[in-house]
Structure formats: C-alpha cells, structure tokens
Design a protein around this motif. Structure first.
Motif, PDB file in Angstrom:
ATOM      1  N   ASN A 171      -1.149  -2.235   2.186  1.00 40.27           N
ATOM      2  CA  ASN A 171      -2.292  -2.890   2.835  1.00 40.27           C
ATOM      3  C   ASN A 171      -1.922  -4.335   3.133  1.00 40.27           C
ATOM      4  O   ASN A 171      -0.880  -4.818   2.663  1.00 40.27           O
ATOM      5  CB  ASN A 171      -3.538  -2.789   1.952  1.00 40.27           C
ATOM      6  N   PRO A 172      -2.692  -5.031   3.875  1.00 38.71           N
ATOM      7  CA  PRO A 172      -2.343  -6.409   4.290  1.00 38.71           C
ATOM      8  C   PRO A 172      -2.116  -7.359   3.128  1.00 38.71           C
ATOM      9  O   PRO A 172      -1.420  -8.371   3.281  1.00 38.71           O
ATOM     10  CB  PRO A 172      -3.553  -6.839   5.124  1.00 38.71           C
ATOM     11  N   GLN A 173      -2.702  -7.062   1.959  1.00 40.30           N
ATOM     12  CA  GLN A 173      -2.528  -7.957   0.817  1.00 40.30           C
ATOM     13  C   GLN A 173      -1.210  -7.716   0.069  1.00 40.30           C
ATOM     14  O   GLN A 173      -0.836  -8.496  -0.793  1.00 40.30           O
ATOM     15  CB  GLN A 173      -3.689  -7.770  -0.180  1.00 40.30           C
ATOM     16  N   GLN A 174      -0.509  -6.640   0.387  1.00 40.33           N
ATOM     17  CA  GLN A 174       0.732  -6.320  -0.308  1.00 40.33           C
ATOM     18  C   GLN A 174       1.950  -6.831   0.465  1.00 40.33           C
ATOM     19  O   GLN A 174       1.875  -7.104   1.674  1.00 40.33           O
ATOM     20  CB  GLN A 174       0.853  -4.804  -0.501  1.00 40.33           C
ATOM     21  N   GLU A 175       3.059  -6.902  -0.275  1.00 37.75           N
ATOM     22  CA  GLU A 175       4.320  -7.269   0.352  1.00 37.75           C
ATOM     23  C   GLU A 175       4.874  -6.038   1.089  1.00 37.75           C
ATOM     24  O   GLU A 175       4.621  -4.899   0.690  1.00 37.75           O
ATOM     25  CB  GLU A 175       5.346  -7.724  -0.697  1.00 37.75           C
TER      26      GLU A 175
END
Length: 385
Positions: free
Chosen positions: A86-90
């Motif tokens: 997701n966008p919050q992950q690397e």
C-alpha cells in the motif's frame, strides 16, 4: 544507476559500485551460506532479514535497493518478486529475492570464497560425532577425506570408527577391511599407517598377511629360478629341468623383504613328495646364499623392476640369461610391441638394477628399441634345444 547491456562488465569483473561494506556483499554471502548448507538461496525482505533497507537514518535505502535491482537486471544473478504494497509501505516490503545458482562460480569469485566440498562438510560433522571411538580422538582423520567407492563420507568415518571393535583380536588388514567397509577387503590396502595412527595400541593386533609362493622343487637343489608369469612357470615345471627349483613370483609377490622370514611366507608345492624340508632350510637358514638364484620375466621395464626388488631379498640374484637371450633375439628382430602402442600401461624405467647383465645388455636394448617382449613369446623347445 544501471548500465546498458552493451557496457556490462566482463564475467570476472566486479560492478563499478562494488564494496564489501554495502548490502549486496552481505546478502550474497548469505546466499552462499545457504548453498553450502544445502538449502535454496532465498530471502524475504523484512526489517529482520534485511535491516539495511529499514535504516532510514544511517543508510541511503533507495541506493541500496537500486544495487539489488542491478544484480537482477544487469547481472542476472537475482530474481526479485515484489509483493503487493500500500502507499504507506516501502516498495520492497516482503519482496522475495531468489539467487540463481548458475551464477554461483562468479559470485564466489567476487567474494573470494571457494565452494565448500559437501563431502568434507559431512566428513567433519561425522568425525566430531565419532571422535571418542578413536584412540587418537580422530586426529589422523582431520582434513584427510578418504573416499571409498559406493560409500558416503559419513559411512566411511563410521567404518573407521568401528575398526577398534574388530581390533580386539588378531586380524589381517584385509579381513579388517572386509568386516568394516561393506565387505570390501581392499578398501584399507593403502591405509595401514592411517589405521595404526588412529589405534596405536590396538593396531598391534594386526597380523601381517603371509606371502604365498608356488614352488616346483628341482633335484638336486642347486639353482632357484623365479618366474614371473604363470604359463611359463607351469611349462618349465612340466619340463622338470635338472637342478632348477622354480618359484612362481606372480609379479612382485616374491619381492617382499620379509619373504625370507619364517612365518611370513607360505609355500605351495607342485611336487610335495620332494625334499621340502631341505628347501625350507636353504630358504630360511641362509643356505640360499650359496645357491645360484635367478629371475626370468617379461623383457620390459616392469620385469626389470621386479628383478631389482627381488635383489633386496636375494642379493646374488641375476637375470636368467638362457631365457632372456630368447626374448632379446625377438626384440632385435623387431618382434616386440612398442612402448608407444599402448598395449601396456606406461612403465617407469627402473634405472640400475644391480644385475650386470640386465644393466649392460637388457635395459639398454629396451631403451634403444623402445619396445617390449613378453616372457610367453619364448617357446620351451627353443630353451631346451
């Protein structure tokens, strides 16, 4: 970051960015560790397995990730399968990195890390488990990886470990070998000194294997003639040449230095009704020194080497001229087989034998013609005529 395919470094060259301090070096070492352990080289990217990619204060994580991608795209030694994020992950979270085994030789060169021999690894592991069974603690087997056809490293170590049980009673080396090495009586043939090093006290139970010699007694006992090959020995025995006692040496069997020691040789007689006691006295009590002793075998380097070895037990032994003259005539007539023909395995030149006739006549002829003649080429008729 990446290089065009036309500028990919040669197979043996390191990437221009290579450093032993960077993540790729550690990760490739990890993959080699897995290969050495017999496991599939693989890692799943998490903060625990690849902490460098999560050290946002101390590392340029984007640069390190780019280096791993370079090993994938340009050097084709990694396969990187990204996970859904997701966008919050690397972008590399939970990515699966597989090392391609066909690149192992190249990577080992980069890391200066030669491949470990699986046999050696198993050997060391099993030796540690069995070391208490050896009198020397297994020291003589450390780094000495004996290989026996059909047996694994662990099986060979365990075979050495059970030798002590069999050495509780007198036993020959061949019997010991057959009982401990899957029925193979010759497995220990070249390792007697190793057995003695592993079991310095128990190895006193090893019995020397007697030399067995076939004898045809001549009357009177005046001349002992060693004969190399069976067919010629039997033909001469049938002829019953006056005064000549024949001993079938079967190659080097008669050359053992202990052949003159009582208990170290066993005789089998073709004519047991003859004076066997007188022969044994002459053989063991030194009377043979007053007898004529000769050898007749193939006219080649191996035959001359047997002659040379036999002189260690019978210092007066000479090449038997009546027999060798027949072979020499065939050699000079071009009836020998050349050394280059491959009929026989390569034979080293024995140099000087100590026999004047062999050293001045027979060996020079072999060297000059580069040919051999086997003993069986001489007919008994020629010898008797």
């Amino acid at each position: 970051m990446t290089q065009s395919k036309s500028s990919v470094p040669t197979k043996k060259s390191l990437p221009v960015w290579w450093s032993s301090e960077l993540l790729p070096n550690r990760l490739l070492h990890k993959f080699m560790d897995q290969l050495d352990a017999g496991r599939r080289p693989y890692v799943k990217v998490t903060p625990k397995t690849v902490p460098e990619l999560y050290d946002f204060q101390g590392q340029d994580v984007e640069f390190l990730w780019a280096l791993l991608n370079d090993l994938d795209r340009e050097y084709h030694m990694l396969t990187i399968k990204r996970a859904r994020v997701n966008p919050q992950q690397e972008p590399y979270d939970n990515a699966q990195i597989y090392f391609l085994p066909d690149k192992e030789p190249l990577v080992r060169e980069w890391l200066n890390r030669p491949a470990l021999d699986p046999y050696a690894l198993t050997w060391a592991h099993e030796l540690k488990r069995q070391q208490h069974k050896f009198e020397d603690g297994g020291a003589a087997l450390v780094g000495r990886h004996v290989r026996v056809k059909g047996m694994s490293a662990a099986q060979v170590v365990r075979a050495f470990a059970v030798l002590g049980q069999e050495l509780q009673r007198p036993v020959t080396l061949r019997a010991l070998s057959a009982r401990c090495f899957a029925g193979d009586s010759k497995a220990l043939e070249s390792y007697e000194l190793l057995v003695r090093a592993l079991y310095p006290s128990l190895s006193q139970q090893l019995q020397a294997r007697p030399v067995m010699l076939v004898v045809h007694l001549g009357q009177p006992l005046a001349h002992i003639l060693f004969v190399e090959n069976q067919d010629t020995f039997l033909a001469l025995a049938q002829a019953d040449l006056p005064g000549i006692t024949l001993v079938y040496s079967a190659g080097f069997r008669g050359s053992a230095t202990r052949v003159r020691e009582p208990g170290q040789v066993v005789f089998s007689y073709l004519n047991p009704d003859a004076d066997t006691a007188g022969f044994k006295r002459a053989w063991f009590d030194g009377e043979a020194s007053s007898l004529r002793v000769s050898f007749w075998g193939d006219l080649d380097y191996a035959g001359m080497a047997i002659l040379k070895a036999l002189r260690q037990s019978f210092a007066q032994l000479e090449a038997w001229q009546p027999g060798y003259e027949l072979l020499l005539a065939r050699l000079h007539a071009g009836l020998g087989h050349t050394q280059a023909s491959g009929v026989k395995n390569p034979q080293p030149d024995p140099g000087l034998t100590g026999c004047h006739y062999a050293d001045t006549t027979l060996l020079p002829a072999v060297r000059q013609t580069q040919s051999y003649v086997d003993q069986e080429a001489a007919s008994l008729c020629e010898l008797q005529c």
